[in-house]
Design a protein around this motif. Structure first.
Motif: not given
Length: 291
Positions: A17-22
């Protein structure tokens, strides 16, 4: 015993989720306080478990695949729901108590003077007043507003809907020779300018009475309590709601300067927020009809 939810590692999902959001493994690693290699390892493990790629890797960054976008949207919705619940729990007060938000003026002039009578009837219910002059009312059981209650999605209670009067001190009335609207239009007037409340202004008040805008000198403030204090200090006339300023009128600190009055275009009302407890609803009913 089988797992109740068919989910991959929650740590892998949070990392994804963090990688996809950023759209960046590097930014995700900084956010999660791990190395970019650790982020890459977790996402590869997630992709292996799901049997398909979640990102398309490029030299300068990454893009979500169709499967990755589907998973990201689902995770965002779930995390937002969890975040909202956690926030409610963190800010949750003793549910025997009641939190109510109001402006400085509404709290000082109307709400606080009524608390003693409420506590006499219900001594076991604690009340927390939250002063919110910005117009935002969050994390509370109840909030008091001036405007159209039909615009709210929450349940509401009308508190009062009355007349708006031209008020001032007896000394101001005497020194200005105030007897009618013509004299008031030339007198010094106190103007309250606030973005949080749609206060009726002098131009609107005169217009509703079929008169042109006033021509006298003006004193401008952005706080209604300061406006009232200025009026009591003989600076000028101020607009006031009968239901809000009953104490000042009864004590004679302010008087009605001319017989004309304007019907208030909106009521003061109570909004009952979704988190409201049983005691909050009890307090709301009492405020709307103290008996």
């Amino acid at each position: 015993m089988p797992k109740p939810y068919d989910l991959p590692s929650l740590g892998d999902l949070a990392c994804f989720e963090a990688a996809a959001r950023n759209l960046s493994f590097k930014l995700a690693s900084s956010e999660l306080n791990v190395t970019p290699a650790a982020v890459s390892h977790r996402i590869k493990a997630l992709e292996a478990e799901l049997g398909q790629p979640l990102f398309t890797r490029h030299y300068r960054g990454v893009e979500l695949t169709e499967a990755g976008a589907l998973l990201f949207v689902s995770l965002q919705r779930g995390f937002e729901t969890i975040s909202d619940s956690v926030g409610r729990i963190r800010t949750r007060q003793d549910r025997s108590g009641v939190s109510v938000a109001a402006t400085t003026a509404m709290s000082g002039l109307w709400l606080t003077p009524r608390l003693a009578a409420f506590w006499k009837a219900y001594p076991g219910v604690g009340i927390s007043q939250i002063i919110q002059d910005s117009g935002m009312a969050q994390g509370v059981d109840l909030s008091i507003h001036y405007g159209d209650p039909d615009q709210e999605t929450d349940e509401t209670r009308v508190l009062f809907h009355d007349r708006i009067l031209a008020l001032g001190t007896p000394a101001l009335a005497e020194t200005q020779g105030l007897r009618d609207l013509d004299g008031l239009a030339e007198a010094p007037l106190i103007h309250t300018q606030s973005g949080a409340n749609g206060w009726t202004d002098w131009a609107e008040w005169f217009s509703m009475l079929g008169r042109p805008a006033p021509r006298g000198p003006g004193f401008h403030v952005n706080n209604y309590l300061i406006a009232l204090q200025a009026a009591e200090d003989h600076v000028g006339a101020v607009l006031g709601w009968e239901g809000l300023l009953g104490g000042a009128l009864e004590a004679g600190r302010l008087v009605q300067l001319v017989p004309e009055a304007m019907a208030s275009p909106a009521p003061f009302y109570l909004r009952i927020h979704g988190r409201a407890s049983a005691n909050a609803r009890l307090f709301a009913d009492w405020l709307a009809d103290p008996g």
